[in-house]
Scaffold this active site. Structure first.
Site, PDB file in Angstrom:
ATOM      1  N   GLU A   1       0.398 -24.510  48.890  1.00 48.90           N
ATOM      2  CA  GLU A   1       1.571 -25.178  48.317  1.00 48.90           C
ATOM      3  C   GLU A   1       2.178 -26.122  49.368  1.00 48.90           C
ATOM      4  O   GLU A   1       2.478 -25.705  50.482  1.00 48.90           O
ATOM      5  CB  GLU A   1       2.624 -24.143  47.902  1.00 48.90           C
ATOM      6  CG  GLU A   1       3.843 -24.784  47.264  1.00 48.90           C
ATOM      7  CD  GLU A   1       4.977 -23.778  46.992  1.00 48.90           C
ATOM      8  OE1 GLU A   1       5.361 -23.052  47.918  1.00 48.90           O
ATOM      9  OE2 GLU A   1       5.469 -23.736  45.850  1.00 48.90           O
TER      10      GLU A   1
ATOM     11  N   LYS B   1      23.312 -14.743  48.003  1.00 48.09           N
ATOM     12  CA  LYS B   1      23.071 -15.419  49.282  1.00 48.09           C
ATOM     13  C   LYS B   1      22.268 -16.672  48.971  1.00 48.09           C
ATOM     14  O   LYS B   1      21.049 -16.639  48.862  1.00 48.09           O
ATOM     15  CB  LYS B   1      22.278 -14.477  50.209  1.00 48.09           C
ATOM     16  CG  LYS B   1      22.549 -14.650  51.679  1.00 48.09           C
ATOM     17  CD  LYS B   1      22.165 -16.002  52.238  1.00 48.09           C
ATOM     18  CE  LYS B   1      20.671 -16.153  52.427  1.00 48.09           C
ATOM     19  NZ  LYS B   1      20.299 -17.555  52.711  1.00 48.09           N
TER      20      LYS B   1
ATOM     21  N   GLU C   1      10.466 -14.753  41.844  1.00 42.63           N
ATOM     22  CA  GLU C   1       9.908 -16.017  41.364  1.00 42.63           C
ATOM     23  C   GLU C   1       9.527 -16.797  42.617  1.00 42.63           C
ATOM     24  O   GLU C   1      10.392 -17.247  43.364  1.00 42.63           O
ATOM     25  CB  GLU C   1      10.943 -16.766  40.528  1.00 42.63           C
ATOM     26  CG  GLU C   1      11.302 -16.001  39.259  1.00 42.63           C
ATOM     27  CD  GLU C   1      12.310 -16.715  38.364  1.00 42.63           C
ATOM     28  OE1 GLU C   1      12.919 -17.704  38.794  1.00 42.63           O
ATOM     29  OE2 GLU C   1      12.474 -16.257  37.229  1.00 42.63           O
TER      30      GLU C   1
HETATM   31  P1  NAD Z   1      12.536 -19.534  51.376  1.00 45.01           P
HETATM   32  O1  NAD Z   1      11.725 -18.380  50.961  1.00 45.01           O
HETATM   33  O2  NAD Z   1      12.368 -20.069  52.738  1.00 45.01           O
HETATM   34  O3  NAD Z   1      14.090 -19.206  51.250  1.00 45.01           O
HETATM   35  C1  NAD Z   1      14.656 -18.756  50.051  1.00 45.01           C
HETATM   36  C2  NAD Z   1      15.871 -17.915  50.356  1.00 45.01           C
HETATM   37  O4  NAD Z   1      15.475 -16.730  51.036  1.00 45.01           O
HETATM   38  C3  NAD Z   1      16.899 -18.586  51.258  1.00 45.01           C
HETATM   39  O5  NAD Z   1      18.184 -18.242  50.791  1.00 45.01           O
HETATM   40  C4  NAD Z   1      16.623 -17.948  52.609  1.00 45.01           C
HETATM   41  O6  NAD Z   1      17.733 -17.926  53.465  1.00 45.01           O
HETATM   42  C5  NAD Z   1      16.241 -16.542  52.206  1.00 45.01           C
HETATM   43  N1  NAD Z   1      15.396 -15.807  53.152  1.00 45.01           N
HETATM   44  C6  NAD Z   1      14.467 -16.298  53.992  1.00 45.01           C
HETATM   45  N2  NAD Z   1      13.888 -15.290  54.678  1.00 45.01           N
HETATM   46  C7  NAD Z   1      14.471 -14.136  54.271  1.00 45.01           C
HETATM   47  C8  NAD Z   1      14.317 -12.770  54.607  1.00 45.01           C
HETATM   48  N3  NAD Z   1      13.418 -12.375  55.504  1.00 45.01           N
HETATM   49  N4  NAD Z   1      15.080 -11.853  53.988  1.00 45.01           N
HETATM   50  C9  NAD Z   1      15.983 -12.234  53.050  1.00 45.01           C
HETATM   51  N5  NAD Z   1      16.188 -13.517  52.700  1.00 45.01           N
HETATM   52  C10 NAD Z   1      15.432 -14.458  53.288  1.00 45.01           C
HETATM   53  O7  NAD Z   1      12.295 -20.647  50.274  1.00 45.01           O
HETATM   54  P2  NAD Z   1      12.829 -22.138  50.279  1.00 45.01           P
HETATM   55  O8  NAD Z   1      12.123 -22.889  51.347  1.00 45.01           O
HETATM   56  O9  NAD Z   1      14.308 -22.107  50.236  1.00 45.01           O
HETATM   57  O10 NAD Z   1      12.331 -22.642  48.838  1.00 45.01           O
HETATM   58  C11 NAD Z   1      11.069 -23.203  48.626  1.00 45.01           C
HETATM   59  C12 NAD Z   1      10.099 -22.191  48.061  1.00 45.01           C
HETATM   60  O11 NAD Z   1      10.664 -21.565  46.916  1.00 45.01           O
HETATM   61  C13 NAD Z   1       8.805 -22.765  47.582  1.00 45.01           C
HETATM   62  O12 NAD Z   1       7.743 -21.933  47.957  1.00 45.01           O
HETATM   63  C14 NAD Z   1       8.936 -22.766  46.069  1.00 45.01           C
HETATM   64  O13 NAD Z   1       7.731 -22.767  45.356  1.00 45.01           O
HETATM   65  C15 NAD Z   1       9.721 -21.543  45.849  1.00 45.01           C
HETATM   66  N6  NAD Z   1      10.435 -21.581  44.565  1.00 45.01           N
HETATM   67  C16 NAD Z   1       9.975 -20.820  43.534  1.00 45.01           C
HETATM   68  C17 NAD Z   1      10.601 -20.849  42.299  1.00 45.01           C
HETATM   69  C18 NAD Z   1      10.108 -20.036  41.119  1.00 45.01           C
HETATM   70  O14 NAD Z   1      10.840 -19.934  40.141  1.00 45.01           O
HETATM   71  N7  NAD Z   1       8.920 -19.473  41.174  1.00 45.01           N
HETATM   72  C19 NAD Z   1      11.721 -21.632  42.133  1.00 45.01           C
HETATM   73  C20 NAD Z   1      12.172 -22.396  43.219  1.00 45.01           C
HETATM   74  C21 NAD Z   1      11.521 -22.344  44.438  1.00 45.01           C
HETATM   75  C1  6OH Z   2      11.548 -23.761  40.485  1.00 46.12           C
HETATM   76  O1  6OH Z   2      11.683 -24.545  41.381  1.00 46.12           O
HETATM   77  C2  6OH Z   2      12.098 -23.907  39.167  1.00 46.12           C
HETATM   78  C3  6OH Z   2      12.566 -22.851  38.518  1.00 46.12           C
HETATM   79  C4  6OH Z   2      13.122 -22.999  37.231  1.00 46.12           C
HETATM   80  C5  6OH Z   2      13.710 -21.977  36.584  1.00 46.12           C
HETATM   81  O2  6OH Z   2      13.871 -20.777  37.098  1.00 46.12           O
HETATM   82  C6  6OH Z   2      14.196 -22.134  35.244  1.00 46.12           C
HETATM   83  O3  6OH Z   2      14.761 -21.177  34.729  1.00 46.12           O
HETATM   84  O4  6OH Z   2      14.032 -23.220  34.645  1.00 46.12           O
END
Ligand code: NAD
Ligand code: 6OH
Length: 484
Positions: free
Chosen positions: A388, A176, A252
């Site tokens: 963040e 998804k 993550e």
């Molecule tokens: P988000 O959590 O809003 O959404 C991520 C995904 O989860 C989307 O596909 C969304 O539709 C789904 N989702 C949302 N609520 C849900 C629920 N209750 N149940 C199941 N699925 C659900 O995140 P975003 O805004 O898309 O991305 C930004 C965030 O992601 C930032 O906080 C960023 O730091 C984090 N991020 C972390 C990493 C990592 O590797 N640690 C990598 C990329 C992004």
């Molecule tokens: C987050 O936004 C970046 C994640 C990066 C990876 O998961 C990767 O494997 O480089």
């Protein structure tokens, strides 16, 4: 208008409701995606379960690895189309998508194909009290159906980062992607289809989180594990959904990453590295540095150089080769980032550069752009130093001692990635080891070897992916103990 469909049991399927896929560079609608309702989620999970009972459940490691190679080649064959789709969905510069997102999409499949072919298992010869022996060895088996939920910032990169090892281990997946970026996931389904992977092994659902495909997937009894990348608070919701069935999760999540700059650093390399760490992908990388700590003698010089870097970024049309900065992903996300720009000023920040919205005088004014921004002068307890933001923004603060820098860097509930900039070898090792983070880079940032552990501590996640860590999450080990 282009229709983006779900992919279930080897077929493309429309959703009952549609939602727009918007280009953040100018706010135009570029496609309509079909939202998967509960029925389609059931169908996808059931298809995945059937696939495990069928041919895919009997396919050996070498054949699985060969299939993953075909997927990598399929991505590369359509390289330019993947770049264009990722650029339209995210607004990121085409140069970035061509350098990072799309090559990593292919590399993820190759790396995990190679790893699964070479991965061994643990074995122990055990002496027993009666003078005899036992032989223990672990057998690697798929977990079953894996639910994969990913965010919008690096759509193809993050989706493949989870899909490739899950398939390498013999699982079937239901993915998804983010509702903001449905395009490259749909293209990946096409590539997987063409690669001849049996129907039901890879299923794609479009839709949202709460009350939509995302939540339904996390609550589904037919799903054996959930892997998720996204916001920490979404991770908390998913954990709750997975708790009743004790479904394992790999998370993550977000970051509030620190960069520590010592006065003995290589100045030019550090400034170039920091500019990437703060502004790459318009600051929308979980690994981005939003807190920069600089040893006092270098503070003014570094702030000034970083300011010049920020002001030198070219916020242009994403397909233009000179463009180095794209918009934010959505109007809603821009509101969030701008609200932090305001909070920072209310909290007493000095705005070194940026802080607002650029004016272009063309269609980009309907997009979701913000200026790259540097703040100084905030207290460590300020919201903009603690929370963040996920935009092209950092706060820079001076420090006097190594201990003080380490303490401030670690004073966060997150713990994803830190970077340290110094030419003093002993200091690099000493400080790196003290970082309360899953990943610490020294004199670099986002330099990736896909075999290394990747993940965070605290609010930044649960578990590690990468290399054997991924294989271990996406498989169950059955230890066989034989009395000899
Ligand atoms: P988000 O959590 O809003 O959404 C991520 C995904 O989860 C989307 O596909 C969304 O539709 C789904 N989702 C949302 N609520 C849900 C629920 N209750 N149940 C199941 N699925 C659900 O995140 P975003 O805004 O898309 O991305 C930004 C965030 O992601 C930032 O906080 C960023 O730091 C984090 N991020 C972390 C990493 C990592 O590797 N640690 C990598 C990329 C992004
Ligand atoms: C987050 O936004 C970046 C994640 C990066 C990876 O998961 C990767 O494997 O480089």
């Amino acid at each position: 208008m282009k229709q983006l469909q779900n992919y279930i049991d080897g077929r493309f399927v429309a959703g009952k409701r549609e939602f727009p896929d918007i280009n953040p560079a100018d706010g135009t609608t570029i496609a309509q995606a079909g939202e998967a309702d509960g029925e389609l989620v059931d169908a996808a999970v059931e298809a995945a379960r059937r696939a495990l009972r069928g041919e895919w459940g009997r396919v050996g490691v070498l054949e699985r690895a060969a299939a993953l190679y075909r997927v990598a080649e399929g991505i590369e064959k359509r390289f330019e189309q993947f770049v264009a789709a990722e650029v339209c969905d995210t607004g990121k510069p085409a140069a970035l998508a061509a350098r990072l997102d799309v090559p990593r999409g292919a590399a993820n499949f190759r790396v995990f194909a190679d790893l699964i072919k070479t991965a061994g298992v643990e074995a122990f010869q055990t002496e027993t009290a009666d003078g005899r022996e036992a032989l223990n060895y672990a057998v690697r088996k798929p977990v079953g159906v894996v639910g994969i939920i990913t965010p919008w910032n690096l759509p193809l990169l993050l989706l493949t980062w989870k899909t490739a090892p899950a398939l390498a281990c013999g699982n079937a997946v239901v993915v998804k992607p983010s509702e903001e970026t449905p395009a490259t996931a749909t293209m990946l389904a096409e590539v997987i289809h063409e690669a001849g992977i049996p129907k039901g092994v890879f299923n794609l659902l479009h839709g949202f989180g709460p009350g939509s495909a995302g939540e339904f997937l996390t609550r589904h009894d037919g799903v054996n594990a959930i892997t998720f990348t996204g916001e920490s608070k979404t991770g908390a919701e998913i954990m709750k959904a997975c708790a009743p069935a004790v479904r394992p999760v790999s998370f993550e999540l977000g970051g509030k990453n620190a960069a520590i700059v010592f006065a003995d650093c290589n100045f030019d390399e550090t400034v170039n590295g920091l500019a990437e760490a703060v502004f790459m992908n318009t600051g929308q990388v979980c690994l981005c540095a939003e807190r920069v700590y600089v040893e006092r003698p270098m503070f003014e010089r570094l702030v000034d150089a970083l300011k010049r870097k920020a002001e030198g970024l070219k916020a242009g049309w994403p397909m233009e080769t000179t463009t180095t900065l794209g918009p934010l992903i959505s109007a809603q996300h821009r509101e969030k980032v701008l609200s932090y720009y305001k909070v920072a000023r209310d909290e007493g920040a000095t705005v070194v550069t940026g802080g607002g919205v650029p004016v272009f005088g063309d269609a980009r004014d309907h997009g979701f752009w913000v200026q790259p921004t540097i703040f100084t002068g905030l207290a460590e307890a300020a919201r903009c130093v603690k929370e963040e933001i996920f935009g092209p923004v950092c706060h820079v603060r001076a420090f006097d001692t190594e201990e003080e820098a380490v303490a401030m860097a670690n004073d966060t509930r997150y713990g994803l990635a830190a970077s340290i900039w110094t030419t003093e070898l002993n200091r690099a090792h000493r400080v790196a080891r003290q970082m309360n983070a899953g990943i610490t880079w020294v004199n670099c940032w986002f330099l990736r070897d896909l075999r290394t552990p990747f993940g965070g501590v605290g609010l930044s996640g649960i578990g590690r992916e990468g290399g054997m860590h991924s294989l271990n999450f996406y498989s169950e080990l059955n230890n066989v103990c034989i009395r000899t």
